[in-house]
Design a protein around this motif. Structure first.
Motif, PDB file in Angstrom:
ATOM      1  N   SER A 239      -4.961  12.248  -0.962  1.00 27.34           N
ATOM      2  CA  SER A 239      -4.038  11.227  -1.292  1.00 27.34           C
ATOM      3  C   SER A 239      -3.228  10.795  -0.370  1.00 27.34           C
ATOM      4  O   SER A 239      -2.775   9.439  -0.158  1.00 27.34           O
ATOM      5  N   GLN A 240      -2.658  11.633   0.433  1.00 27.58           N
ATOM      6  CA  GLN A 240      -1.475  11.316   1.455  1.00 27.58           C
ATOM      7  C   GLN A 240      -2.349  10.339   2.465  1.00 27.58           C
ATOM      8  O   GLN A 240      -1.961   9.239   3.122  1.00 27.58           O
ATOM      9  N   CYS A 241      -3.497  10.899   2.978  1.00 27.47           N
ATOM     10  CA  CYS A 241      -4.426  10.048   3.928  1.00 27.47           C
ATOM     11  C   CYS A 241      -4.671   8.614   3.300  1.00 27.47           C
ATOM     12  O   CYS A 241      -4.487   7.566   4.218  1.00 27.47           O
ATOM     13  N   ALA A 242      -5.144   8.459   2.071  1.00 27.69           N
ATOM     14  CA  ALA A 242      -5.353   7.383   1.538  1.00 27.69           C
ATOM     15  C   ALA A 242      -3.985   6.273   1.223  1.00 27.69           C
ATOM     16  O   ALA A 242      -4.131   5.245   1.733  1.00 27.69           O
ATOM     17  N   ARG A 243      -2.763   6.944   1.062  1.00 27.20           N
ATOM     18  CA  ARG A 243      -1.551   6.247   0.958  1.00 27.20           C
ATOM     19  C   ARG A 243      -1.444   5.556   2.333  1.00 27.20           C
ATOM     20  O   ARG A 243      -0.967   4.556   2.587  1.00 27.20           O
ATOM     21  N   ASN A 244      -1.619   6.557   3.403  1.00 24.89           N
ATOM     22  CA  ASN A 244      -1.046   6.021   4.736  1.00 24.89           C
ATOM     23  C   ASN A 244      -1.807   4.669   5.035  1.00 24.89           C
ATOM     24  O   ASN A 244      -1.626   3.848   5.930  1.00 24.89           O
ATOM     25  N   ARG A 245      -3.126   4.474   4.501  1.00 27.33           N
ATOM     26  CA  ARG A 245      -3.995   3.396   4.896  1.00 27.33           C
ATOM     27  C   ARG A 245      -3.917   2.174   3.697  1.00 27.33           C
ATOM     28  O   ARG A 245      -4.323   1.109   4.109  1.00 27.33           O
ATOM     29  N   GLY A 246      -3.000   2.282   2.920  1.00 30.42           N
ATOM     30  CA  GLY A 246      -2.429   1.346   1.841  1.00 30.42           C
ATOM     31  C   GLY A 246      -3.459   1.152   0.729  1.00 30.42           C
ATOM     32  O   GLY A 246      -3.602   0.211   0.250  1.00 30.42           O
ATOM     33  N   ALA A 247      -4.251   2.302   0.392  1.00 29.11           N
ATOM     34  CA  ALA A 247      -5.432   2.408  -0.561  1.00 29.11           C
ATOM     35  C   ALA A 247      -4.483   2.210  -1.928  1.00 29.11           C
ATOM     36  O   ALA A 247      -3.280   2.637  -1.900  1.00 29.11           O
TER      37      ALA A 247
END
Length: 237
Positions: A119-127
């Motif tokens: 989730s944090q990885c995805a959030r970092n990319r604006g997902a």
């Protein structure tokens, strides 16, 4: 064409359209419009639900294909994809773009397909969120991040020794629905619906119009109008 605050849906960017949809629409009205347009099987299976009832997701599908790994954690040493931990999952996460939704299917429902670090990885990319045809874990962490996650529910068993991502940005079949890269996903507490990308302008325009009409009908019924009169007057119920 229905307008949002005087602006045609055709002139909006993805971010603007998805934000307006999250604020104004709901899965039921989008599904109703798809029914009327001849696409009656666009909801994902009903066991895919939000981790929290106020989660709403809207964005373009970034499709991910998972498969069970019979070789276990060590994988198939002769296959470069299967020899990596998690297969192509890390690459898929790093390939997420702004306003995309990580949607994963293909594995048996025996382990989690999503978690807090993802989730944090995805959030970092604006997902925009994650939708998995299976379980999720690290629930407290995902909720603390306020990251929209849709899954079968909470189950902590790890995917690393059990499954691997074998492809991404490919077509998926989830229940009766084909999900293609770039299709629009909309999910809320009533389910997740898939809007084919070639129909999105018409679907969202009609959904906005229908949602506005439903608000008028609600006000009329609340004021005492009968069901038959409401139908005869508005053609909505």
């Amino acid at each position: 064409m229905e307008h949002m605050k005087g602006v045609s849906t055709l002139t909006l960017s993805d971010s603007e359209l998805f934000e307006q949809a999250r604020k104004t629409l709901y899965s039921a009205v989008i599904g109703d419009v798809l029914d009327l347009l001849g696409r009656p099987h666009q909801f994902l299976p009903p066991q895919i639900q939000p981790l929290r009832t106020d989660f709403v997701v809207c964005g373009r599908a970034m499709t991910v294909l998972e498969a069970d790994d019979p070789a276990g954690e060590n994988g198939d040493r002769c296959n470069p994809t299967l020899s990596r931990p998690f297969g192509l999952m890390l690459r898929a996460l790093d390939d997420l773009k702004k306003d995309e939704v990580y949607i994963c299917s293909g594995a048996s429902p025996t382990y989690a397909l999503w978690g807090e670090l993802m989730s944090q990885c995805a959030r970092n990319r604006g997902a925009a969120g994650a939708v998995v045809n299976g379980w999720s874990r690290d629930t407290r962490g995902i909720l603390a991040l306020n990251f929209p996650c849709f899954s079968y529910g909470r189950y902590a068993q790890d995917q690393r020794p059990r499954g691997k991502v074998i492809d991404f940005r490919c077509s998926l079949r989830i229940g009766a629905v084909e999900v293609r890269p770039g299709d629009v996903l909309f999910g809320d507490l009533d389910g997740v619906v898939v809007v084919p990308k070639e129909m999105e302008a018409e679907v969202f325009a009609q959904a906005l119009q229908k949602a506005s009409g439903e608000r008028q009908v609600f006000t009329a019924i609340k004021g005492g109008m009968g069901a038959q009169e409401a139908w005869d007057t508005y053609g909505i119920l």
